[in-house]
Design an enzyme around this catalytic site. Structure first.
Site, mmCIF file in Angstrom:
data_model
loop_
_atom_site.group_PDB
_atom_site.id
_atom_site.type_symbol
_atom_site.label_atom_id
_atom_site.label_comp_id
_atom_site.label_asym_id
_atom_site.label_seq_id
_atom_site.Cartn_x
_atom_site.Cartn_y
_atom_site.Cartn_z
ATOM 1 N N CYS A 132 -41.639 47.054 110.453
ATOM 2 C CA CYS A 132 -40.291 46.773 109.958
ATOM 3 C C CYS A 132 -40.070 45.280 109.806
ATOM 4 O O CYS A 132 -40.243 44.512 110.759
ATOM 5 C CB CYS A 132 -39.246 47.361 110.915
ATOM 6 S SG CYS A 132 -37.550 46.983 110.427
ATOM 7 N N ARG A 135 -36.083 43.256 111.596
ATOM 8 C CA ARG A 135 -35.782 43.353 113.026
ATOM 9 C C ARG A 135 -34.887 42.245 113.556
ATOM 10 O O ARG A 135 -34.569 42.230 114.745
ATOM 11 C CB ARG A 135 -37.094 43.372 113.817
ATOM 12 C CG ARG A 135 -37.829 44.680 113.720
ATOM 13 C CD ARG A 135 -39.166 44.605 114.420
ATOM 14 N NE ARG A 135 -40.228 44.139 113.541
ATOM 15 C CZ ARG A 135 -41.414 43.745 113.954
ATOM 16 N NH1 ARG A 135 -41.691 43.718 115.243
ATOM 17 N NH2 ARG A 135 -42.340 43.355 113.088
ATOM 18 N N TRP A 305 -30.707 49.665 106.785
ATOM 19 C CA TRP A 305 -30.366 49.817 105.377
ATOM 20 C C TRP A 305 -31.587 49.485 104.541
ATOM 21 O O TRP A 305 -32.599 48.995 105.037
ATOM 22 C CB TRP A 305 -29.151 48.955 104.989
ATOM 23 C CG TRP A 305 -29.292 47.480 105.247
ATOM 24 C CD1 TRP A 305 -30.235 46.633 104.742
ATOM 25 C CD2 TRP A 305 -28.429 46.682 106.045
ATOM 26 N NE1 TRP A 305 -30.023 45.360 105.169
ATOM 27 C CE2 TRP A 305 -28.908 45.351 105.982
ATOM 28 C CE3 TRP A 305 -27.290 46.948 106.808
ATOM 29 C CZ2 TRP A 305 -28.298 44.294 106.653
ATOM 30 C CZ3 TRP A 305 -26.692 45.893 107.468
ATOM 31 C CH2 TRP A 305 -27.181 44.586 107.391
ATOM 32 N N GLU A 310 -38.221 49.037 98.595
ATOM 33 C CA GLU A 310 -38.567 50.364 99.098
ATOM 34 C C GLU A 310 -38.256 51.433 98.067
ATOM 35 O O GLU A 310 -38.955 52.440 97.958
ATOM 36 C CB GLU A 310 -37.805 50.651 100.389
ATOM 37 C CG GLU A 310 -38.181 49.762 101.564
ATOM 38 C CD GLU A 310 -37.358 50.093 102.787
ATOM 39 O OE1 GLU A 310 -37.821 50.914 103.603
ATOM 40 O OE2 GLU A 310 -36.261 49.540 102.932
#
Length: 447
Positions: A132, A135, A305, A310
């Protein structure tokens, strides 16, 4: 018996990105990273050993295996309790809490996290998510404690509530809903869906798929379970598929008003709107196990979100997903026969521009890959100043478009996995692909 367990080829994007919120654990800024148990704190409880067995007597191997599992759980629990006391309680002596955990483990084979431990563990699991990039906001994660729920219909209802709260009329909130954990001899319910919101993939006899090919297996399973299907568009929302222990999975429809979606259009090309594209706003991962101190919460849907890539560079563009680059390039009048025209690159940029433009126009939270890359380096700096290393998987942190133009590209990362963590188990990957095993004893029609 009908066996749906086959090799799974699915991959999963990391958790999304999170805005600020309330429900914050009050903690100190002088924080230490996860360490091995040895030497972490001085407590005689940490060196206590469970009874030893040589495994050679009748049933000894099973008993030894059980004791090995208990020893492993105790060690993980002790590490987590020590970490919680270091980071949240200014290094207070954890001996009393360790004794409570040890007593509960000896009596029941498991233990229950306090409310504060659950909040801390869920947030640190996000902090430790190597895939991720978002973070920086890990402290802002809201936690909905639903550990008392284990019935499928109750879990489905709370998943709907999760979507309403996380969607927040477009101002997306980072949120996790934690359901019952696994316990010895008492596995917790499972959510089969990879995310709470996924689009169906209807497979025709010739092998072509209408919708999202990634979800073709789960779509077929839902139909076998009795779901009648949607209208047959490319963006029919799948029902939730939830399985209670020892029972056949059941499907539960998501009410349309709980699914916040954004129609996709382009800031310059009017024809883009005619493609009829849209995407949901809340990327709520649903089939990863939240592991805290050796306890697995297999149903703990969580979201941040979206980063625009993506959707625009993966969901819409991947050849095994919606595969839209040839469509966009043709509309742009590009020569698809000439690789040197860079038609894929040009189409990819316009597709990602459309996603960002559409989310902004709909006033739905989204971030771009350049901004988030800079924020990730800010996150690394903050963590290092607090004495913690930041783990990261380079292949996931670097955006799938314009990677070398972002600052996260030009460095290496420590890929060490740290706990607490969100973990993908192979059986969860199989379920997300609509694969699994059923027999008549489950009372399931798939036999």
């Amino acid at each position: 018996m009908r066996n749906f367990l086959r090799r799974d080829q699915a991959t999963l994007a990391g958790p999304g990105y999170a805005p600020e919120n309330s429900d914050r654990l009050e903690g100190i800024e002088r924080l230490d990273g996860m360490q091995s148990l040895d030497g972490a704190i001085a407590s005689p409880l940490l060196s206590d050993a469970l009874p030893q067995h040589d495994g050679r007597s009748p049933g000894g191997r099973d008993r030894a295996r059980g004791h090995d599992e208990q020893r492993s759980l105790w060690r993980q629990a002790a590490e987590f309790v020590a970490q919680y006391h270091r980071e949240q309680l200014e290094g207070a002596d954890p001996t009393r809490r360790l004794a409570e955990v040890r007593t509960e483990l000896d009596a029941t084979g498991t233990y229950r996290h306090t409310d504060e431990e659950l909040v801390f563990g869920a947030r640190v699991a996000w902090r430790n998510a190597n895939r991720c990039i978002g973070r920086l906001y890990w402290r802002s994660l809201r936690i909905r404690d639903r550990r008392h729920l284990s019935r499928g219909e109750d879990i489905a209802a709370e998943c709907v509530s999760h979507l309403y709260e996380a969607g927040n009329a477009g101002r997306i909130r980072p949120l996790i809903t934690v359901f019952a954990p696994d316990a010895p001899g008492r596995p917790a319910p499972r959510i089969w869906n990879e995310q709470l919101i996924r689009y169906a993939g209807y497979t025709a006899e010739d092998g072509t798929v209408t919708g999202d090919p990634r979800n073709a297996g789960l779509t077929a399973l839902a139909r076998d379970l009795g779901w009648p299907g949607g209208p047959g568009t490319h963006f029919d929302v799948l029902p939730l598929v939830i399985q209670e222990a020892g029972r056949c999975p059941q499907w539960y429809p998501l009410p349309p008003e709980a699914v916040l979606e954004v129609p996709i259009e382009h800031p310059e090309f009017g024809w883009f709107q005619l493609l009829g594209l849209r995407w949901h706003a809340v990327p709520a991962l649903a089939n990863m196990c939240l592991e805290i101190g050796g306890i697995c919460y297999p149903s703990a849907p969580f979201n941040g979100w979206y980063m625009g890539t993506e959707i625009g560079a993966r969901n819409f563009a991947d050849t095994d997903r919606y595969d839209l680059l040839p469509v966009i390039a043709a509309r742009l009048g590009l020569d698809l026969r000439d690789e040197r025209s860079l038609w894929r690159d040009r189409a990819l940029v316009e597709l990602n521009r459309a996603v960002l433009h559409s989310f902004d126009r709909a006033r739905v939270t989204v971030t771009d890959h350049h901004t988030e890359s800079r924020r990730f380096l800010t996150h690394i700096g903050r963590e290092e100043r607090n004495g913690r290393q930041v783990g990261a998987d380079w292949s996931w942190i670097v955006p799938p478009i314009s990677g070398s133009a972002t600052p996260v590209f030009h460095r290496t990362y420590d890929a060490t996995e740290r706990y607490p963590a969100y973990v993908h188990h192979p059986d969860a990957r199989a379920r997300a692909a609509g694969l699994g095993s059923f027999d008549a004893s489950d009372g399931c029609p798939l036999v």
